[in-house]
Design a protein around this motif. Structure first.
Motif, PDB file in Angstrom:
ATOM      1  N   HIS A   1      21.117  93.067  73.639  1.00  0.00           N
ATOM      2  CA  HIS A   1      19.872  92.941  74.402  1.00  0.00           C
ATOM      3  C   HIS A   1      19.002  94.160  74.109  1.00  0.00           C
ATOM      4  O   HIS A   1      18.873  95.066  74.927  1.00  0.00           O
TER       5      HIS A   1
ATOM      6  N   TYR B   1       8.502  84.029  78.583  1.00  0.00           N
ATOM      7  CA  TYR B   1       9.917  84.348  78.775  1.00  0.00           C
ATOM      8  C   TYR B   1      10.151  85.268  79.981  1.00  0.00           C
ATOM      9  O   TYR B   1      10.975  84.966  80.852  1.00  0.00           O
ATOM     10  N   HIS B   2       9.443  86.386  80.052  1.00  0.00           N
ATOM     11  CA  HIS B   2       9.691  87.357  81.125  1.00  0.00           C
ATOM     12  C   HIS B   2       9.306  86.797  82.498  1.00  0.00           C
ATOM     13  O   HIS B   2      10.011  87.037  83.484  1.00  0.00           O
TER      14      HIS B   2
ATOM     15  N   LYS C   1      15.258  95.692  71.919  1.00  0.00           N
ATOM     16  CA  LYS C   1      13.832  95.374  71.795  1.00  0.00           C
ATOM     17  C   LYS C   1      13.604  94.156  70.885  1.00  0.00           C
ATOM     18  O   LYS C   1      12.824  93.268  71.219  1.00  0.00           O
TER      19      LYS C   1
ATOM     20  N   GLU D   1      12.029  84.357  83.459  1.00  0.00           N
ATOM     21  CA  GLU D   1      13.235  85.078  83.866  1.00  0.00           C
ATOM     22  C   GLU D   1      13.088  85.568  85.307  1.00  0.00           C
ATOM     23  O   GLU D   1      14.006  85.441  86.122  1.00  0.00           O
TER      24      GLU D   1
ATOM     25  N   TYR E   1      14.430  90.848  72.747  1.00  0.00           N
ATOM     26  CA  TYR E   1      13.414  90.378  73.692  1.00  0.00           C
ATOM     27  C   TYR E   1      12.122  89.972  72.979  1.00  0.00           C
ATOM     28  O   TYR E   1      11.421  89.069  73.428  1.00  0.00           O
ATOM     29  N   GLN E   2      11.819  90.600  71.846  1.00  0.00           N
ATOM     30  CA  GLN E   2      10.660  90.161  71.059  1.00  0.00           C
ATOM     31  C   GLN E   2      10.890  88.753  70.533  1.00  0.00           C
ATOM     32  O   GLN E   2       9.971  87.926  70.524  1.00  0.00           O
TER      33      GLN E   2
ATOM     34  N   HIS F   1      17.153  82.358  75.499  1.00  0.00           N
ATOM     35  CA  HIS F   1      17.937  83.589  75.563  1.00  0.00           C
ATOM     36  C   HIS F   1      19.213  83.463  74.721  1.00  0.00           C
ATOM     37  O   HIS F   1      19.529  84.345  73.915  1.00  0.00           O
TER      38      HIS F   1
ATOM     39  N   CYS G   1      12.843  86.469  71.936  1.00  0.00           N
ATOM     40  CA  CYS G   1      12.744  85.575  73.106  1.00  0.00           C
ATOM     41  C   CYS G   1      11.276  85.267  73.409  1.00  0.00           C
ATOM     42  O   CYS G   1      10.919  84.113  73.656  1.00  0.00           O
ATOM     43  N   CYS G   2      10.429  86.290  73.376  1.00  0.00           N
ATOM     44  CA  CYS G   2       9.003  86.099  73.669  1.00  0.00           C
ATOM     45  C   CYS G   2       8.310  85.297  72.573  1.00  0.00           C
ATOM     46  O   CYS G   2       7.360  84.567  72.841  1.00  0.00           O
TER      47      CYS G   2
END
Length: 168
Positions: free
Chosen positions: A131, A146-147, A133, A150, A136-137, A121, A139-140
């Motif tokens: 933070h 990742y999700h 889209k 979390e 988070y892409q 993160h 991070c993934c």
């Protein structure tokens, strides 16, 4: 039933399931089954090396990191377990800039996957400040779970608040 502050954004069905697991002392068992051991990263140097390994694998061309440390001052009152800071100082005609990552010392005794999620993160902030889209892409991309991680970290924080940390 007490409100689940770390899970406030999740559906009422999920929150009810978590409340039930918490009430029947099964939430800790769930986490221990998914993550039976805590990581071995204990020092700031080990954390720096751990972070740089991930950075070099996924963000080789991003800005350099000057410091990665465990920080006792990071509190959950600001909903933070890690902080990324960009510091620019002017010295004469030159501007010296550096990126720092600070990880809460509370994460010294958690499973490796949960530490990795926070590190990923904070590393993602090297490329994406907000933070959004794209953040988070990224991070993934660095961690496909990742999700889920979390969510599991939020479960652990809920357990800690209830005085039932399975990793102590």
């Amino acid at each position: 039933m007490q409100p689940l502050k770390y899970l406030a954004g999740y559906s009422s069905d999920i929150q009810e399931q978590i409340q039930s697991l918490l009430a029947h002392d099964k939430l800790g068992q769930f986490l221990l089954k998914r993550h039976p051991q805590i990581h071995s990263v204990r020092t700031d140097k080990a954390l720096f090396d751990y972070t740089m390994e991930i950075k070099n694998q996924y963000l080789r061309k991003s800005q350099p990191l000057s410091k990665v440390i465990f920080d006792d001052k990071i509190s959950l009152s600001h909903q933070a377990l890690g902080l990324h800071s960009y510091v620019a100082r002017k010295q004469g005609a030159k501007i010296k800039a550096k990126n720092e990552i600070r990880i809460s010392s509370r994460l010294k005794k958690v499973p490796e996957g949960l530490l990795r999620m926070v590190v990923v993160h904070e590393l993602a902030h090297l490329k994406e400040k907000d933070h959004n889209k794209a953040f988070y892409q990224l991070c993934c991309h660095m961690d496909g779970d990742y999700h889920q991680l979390e969510f599991e970290l939020r479960l652990l924080l809920t357990l800690i608040d209830a005085g039932k940390n399975p990793y102590t």
